[in-house]
Enzyme design. Structure first.
Site, PDB file in Angstrom:
ATOM      1  N   LYS A 298       0.858  -1.187   0.000  1.00 32.91           N
ATOM      2  CA  LYS A 298       0.000   0.000   0.000  1.00 32.91           C
ATOM      3  C   LYS A 298       0.895   1.238   0.000  1.00 32.91           C
ATOM      4  CE  LYS A 298      -4.308   1.436   2.145  1.00 32.91           C
ATOM      5  NZ  LYS A 298      -5.432   1.032   2.988  1.00 32.91           N
ATOM      6  N   GLU A 387     -19.276  -5.694  10.402  1.00 34.86           N
ATOM      7  CA  GLU A 387     -20.225  -4.928  11.214  1.00 34.86           C
ATOM      8  C   GLU A 387     -21.252  -5.840  11.888  1.00 34.86           C
ATOM      9  OE1 GLU A 387     -19.223  -4.035   8.168  1.00 34.86           O
ATOM     10  OE2 GLU A 387     -18.247  -2.101   8.529  1.00 34.86           O
ATOM     11  N   ARG A 415     -25.245  -2.284   7.559  1.00 30.44           N
ATOM     12  CA  ARG A 415     -24.910  -3.705   7.372  1.00 30.44           C
ATOM     13  C   ARG A 415     -25.430  -4.582   8.520  1.00 30.44           C
ATOM     14  NH1 ARG A 415     -20.148  -4.853   3.876  1.00 30.44           N
ATOM     15  NH2 ARG A 415     -20.981  -3.976   1.962  1.00 30.44           N
TER      16      ARG A 415
HETATM   17  C1  LIG Z   1     -18.680  -2.119   5.113  1.00 32.26           C
HETATM   18  C2  LIG Z   1     -17.505  -1.202   5.232  1.00 32.26           C
HETATM   19  N1  LIG Z   1     -16.897  -1.037   6.425  1.00 32.26           N
HETATM   20  C3  LIG Z   1     -15.848  -0.209   6.544  1.00 32.26           C
HETATM   21  C4  LIG Z   1     -15.373   0.471   5.461  1.00 32.26           C
HETATM   22  C5  LIG Z   1     -14.235   1.478   5.614  1.00 32.26           C
HETATM   23  N2  LIG Z   1     -13.064   1.068   4.835  1.00 32.26           N
HETATM   24  C6  LIG Z   1     -12.769   1.660   3.659  1.00 32.26           C
HETATM   25  S1  LIG Z   1     -11.402   1.042   2.975  1.00 32.26           S
HETATM   26  C7  LIG Z   1     -11.164  -0.009   4.236  1.00 32.26           C
HETATM   27  C8  LIG Z   1      -9.997  -0.921   4.230  1.00 32.26           C
HETATM   28  C9  LIG Z   1     -10.016  -1.825   3.061  1.00 32.26           C
HETATM   29  O1  LIG Z   1      -8.890  -2.624   3.093  1.00 32.26           O
HETATM   30  P1  LIG Z   1      -8.508  -3.471   1.826  1.00 32.26           P
HETATM   31  O2  LIG Z   1      -9.715  -4.102   1.258  1.00 32.26           O
HETATM   32  O3  LIG Z   1      -7.415  -4.385   2.212  1.00 32.26           O
HETATM   33  O4  LIG Z   1      -8.010  -2.393   0.784  1.00 32.26           O
HETATM   34  P2  LIG Z   1      -6.676  -1.515   0.852  1.00 32.26           P
HETATM   35  O5  LIG Z   1      -7.094  -0.166   1.359  1.00 32.26           O
HETATM   36  O6  LIG Z   1      -5.696  -2.172   1.742  1.00 32.26           O
HETATM   37  O7  LIG Z   1      -6.235  -1.469  -0.550  1.00 32.26           O
HETATM   38  C10 LIG Z   1     -12.154   0.140   5.204  1.00 32.26           C
HETATM   39  C11 LIG Z   1     -12.217  -0.592   6.477  1.00 32.26           C
HETATM   40  C12 LIG Z   1     -16.031   0.288   4.243  1.00 32.26           C
HETATM   41  N3  LIG Z   1     -15.667   0.943   3.145  1.00 32.26           N
HETATM   42  N4  LIG Z   1     -17.081  -0.549   4.151  1.00 32.26           N
END
Ligand SMILES: Cc1ncc(C[n+]2csc(CCOP(=O)(O)OP(=O)(O)O)c2C)c(N)n1
Length: 649
Positions: A298, A387, A415
């Site tokens: 990242k 969630e 959710r």
């Molecule tokens: C249902 C839900 N919960 C929380 C989030 C907040 N959120 C946005 S990006 C993220 C992390 C995602 O991680 P990953 O899928 O590994 O992608 P990366 O950012 O590492 O590329 C979170 C928790 C969300 N978008 N949707």
């Protein structure tokens, strides 16, 4: 290509030479494969240049630059369907699919969205923002293609290791494994969610990635597989079976994905664009559901973002040379963000009450739960992007006498709706649900606005639902929620700063279901719930200047309502305005109307709040104005109600 009208402004940041020539994935296909690395460099630089000036998500898009280029080089998008999970990593995709010249409008009012959006481009196959949906959506597309006999059509879901912790991703893989459909899942594994990824799945992925003996074997098998594919289907099947059984032998556990009937490939280096092209080309020829495990970093290519990945998830504007994040210089001390008040107050309460526990589904930094997690690691938990689990896990804790504070953004709480009803409310368990980012959130837009919680919570029996108007009120509500008569308690508060600089006020018990009068008045009563009360205070001041006398009440709790206060309001005022940072259908204003009708009053009531429409992205102030409940709009609404002739003249 665009179905949505986007404002046209001048692009000040120029792309590099190769990127300048790319206006659609068709142009990428015309490049020689040897030019792809250069395209990746240009794309990465263009993202850095733009996000540093205009803000937005950062690290995630940098991490998938090579994946993005390889995907659009190998697959025939938009005929082949590419679904991004969450979508905060899709900036490169947007830039390569015809939105380079508009990219500087990203996330601004009337500009392009920060997330893939069907109305914006035919390349955005599915609207996203909330995580873990890509496999389900991609599978739906794949099964529809199969039904339509589109055998050549490919479907690709790109999902992060964080998003993979969400239950719906597993529900989808469970289905995909028996679907015999043409679905490729790309697992973009960077070991990060917003904060470091958590849970047993993360350990499992690390195990696959670091198992040296497996990786040696895998490379050999990959070569054999490549050779055998030339000898037709049965040879290919033998090779693939050989590969899976070798994998199972070498890894501690048998391969999780293989056991779900998904052919597992990888791990591969997600920054080696040539290798990615080669691998994807091979996978295109293999029918059925499959998963390619890519290892990425990242923030790749921007040293500070690689080093502090949480901070650079969405850093705001910054100096791309020094890496200094630009903060608005304030001359006077500023009120804190509500989330900080939550985090600090929770720790303070937890120090006094050993039954308190903290739960966050993957938002430790965003919610400030990390404050308690640091001091009390055995009492505060990040449960992953889960969630539903977060709420039911909290309910389980509560059955054992604990007082869980489960902090979930209003939009993500959608959710866990059944869990709130079935596991918390029906059993009347003392879970404190803290809804951060309630109301319009701004640049993240419609997928993230916390617009619906008042409506969807208000209809559930047994809940207490309050919204603090400022920091002290938030502290007092959190304090009150852990007192013995608490019960299931919902506290909603907005994104951003409150209004009180010296916010660490001593705790005071609030009477549940009691509101308060903020100011007296004669012509009209303004009823507010939560932070929007501050807009009403401003409106009342403005009204005084034009000799309109407005009374203002902070109702505080939409459930239970302060009936005594409301009787007195409706007995006194023939004109009433309600203001809320939530949707009008079924919201706070609706609760007031129900009260009025149920008790036979007949005042004229005007409700201000989020109308029954999808509100796009923009600055919160712009959006409040658009929806008609900023201070000025409240003032105008009062004038219209009190002196209609004045408005018409
Ligand atoms: C249902 C839900 N919960 C929380 C989030 C907040 N959120 C946005 S990006 C993220 C992390 C995602 O991680 P990953 O899928 O590994 O992608 P990366 O950012 O590492 O590329 C979170 C928790 C969300 N978008 N949707």
């Amino acid at each position: 290509m665009f179905t949505k009208k986007v404002k046209q402004t001048i692009m000040l940041i120029q792309p590099g030479d190769i990127l300048a020539k790319i206006n659609s994935p068709h142009d990428i296909k015309n490049l020689d494969q040897s030019q792809l690395t250069e395209l990746c460099n240009d794309l990465r630089q263009f993202i850095v240049d733009n996000v540093s000036v205009y803000g937005g998500h950062f690290g995630a898009s940098l991490g998938v630059v090579e994946l993005t280029v390889a995907l659009h080089y190998v697959f025939n998008t938009p005929y082949d369907q590419l679904v991004w999970d969450v979508g905060h990593q899709a900036y490169g995709h947007k830039i390569l699919t015809g939105r380079k010249d508009l990219f500087h409008t990203n996330r601004t009012y009337d500009g392009i969205s920060g997330f893939p959006k069907r109305s914006e481009s035919e390349y955005d196959t599915f609207g996203v923002g909330h995580s873990s949906t890509s496999i389900s959506a991609g599978l739906g597309m794949a099964i529809a293609s199969k039904y339509k006999n589109e055998k050549d059509r490919q479907h690709i879901a790109v999902i992060g290791d964080g998003a993979m912790t969400g239950g719906i991703a597993f529900e989808a893989m469970n289905h995909a494994g028996v679907s015999n459909s043409n679905l490729l899942i790309i697992l973009n594994d960077n070991c990060m969610s917003i904060d470091p990824n958590v849970g047993a799945l993360k350990d499992y992925l690390t195990d696959i990635t670091t198992s040296q003996s497996y990786n040696r074997l895998k490379n050999d098998v990959w070569k054999v597989l490549g050779k055998m594919s030339k000898f037709g289907k049965s040879a290919q099947e033998i090779a693939s079976k050989l590969e899976s059984s070798l994998k199972s032998l070498v890894l501690n556990q048998s391969n999780l994905f293989e056991s779900l009937n998904l052919r597992y490939f990888g791990p591969v280096d997600g920054h080696d664009v040539d290798h990615l092209v080669h691998v994807m080309d091979d996978l295109k020829k293999i029918q059925g559901p499959k998963i390619l495990h890519c290892i990425t970093t990242k923030g790749k290519g921007f040293a500070l973002a690689e080093k502090d990945q949480t901070k650079w998830h969405a850093p705001g504007k910054f100096d791309k040379v020094t890496g200094v994040i630009r903060k608005k210089e304030e001359e006077t001390p500023q009120p804190p963000k509500y989330q900080v008040v939550f985090g600090e107050t929770l720790l303070e309460l937890a120090l006094q009450n050993d039954k308190i526990m903290g739960i966050t589904p993957a938002m430790p930094s965003g919610s400030s739960m990390n404050i308690m997690m640091k001091e009390m690691p055995d009492r505060a938990f990040d449960v992953g992007i889960a969630e539903q689990h977060a709420v039911t896990f909290s309910a389980g804790l509560a059955t054992q006498g604990m007082i869980p504070y489960c902090n979930i953004y209003s939009t993500f709480m959608q959710r866990a709706y059944d869990q709130v009803i079935h596991d918390v409310a029906i059993q009347k368990l003392p879970v404190v649900l803290c809804l951060d980012r309630a109301g319009l959130v701004g640049a993240d837009g419609p997928t993230h606005h916390g617009a619906y919680d008042i409506s969807y919570m208000r209809c559930i029996p047994n809940l207490i639902i309050g919204a603090p108007m400022n920091e002290s009120e938030l502290r007092n509500m959190m304090y009150t929620a852990q007192l013995p008569e608490g019960g299931p308690f919902v506290i909603r508060y907005p994104r951003g700063q409150g209004v009180t600089v010296n916010w660490k006020t001593p705790f005071q018990k609030l009477e549940i279901g009691k509101g308060r009068k903020i100011c007296d008045g004669d012509d009209v009563a303004i009823l507010t719930m939560g932070h929007v009360g501050n807009y009403a205070i401003e409106a009342c001041e403005k009204l005084k200047d034009i000799n309109i006398s407005a009374a203002h009440y902070d109702i505080r709790f939409v459930k239970p309502l302060d009936e005594a206060l409301l009787h007195s309001v409706f007995n006194t005022f023939k004109k009433v305005i309600t203001v809320e940072d939530g949707c009008l259908p079924g919201g706070f204003g609706s609760a007031i109307l129900e009260f009025m009708i149920d008790h036979g009053y007949s005042s004229k009531v005007v409700r201000l709040g989020i109308p029954d429409e999808i509100i796009e992205h923009g600055e919160p102030d712009q959006l409040h104005k658009e929806c008609g409940y900023d201070a000025n709009s409240i003032k105008e609404a009062v004038i219209k109600l009190v002196e209609p002739e004045f408005v018409h003249s």
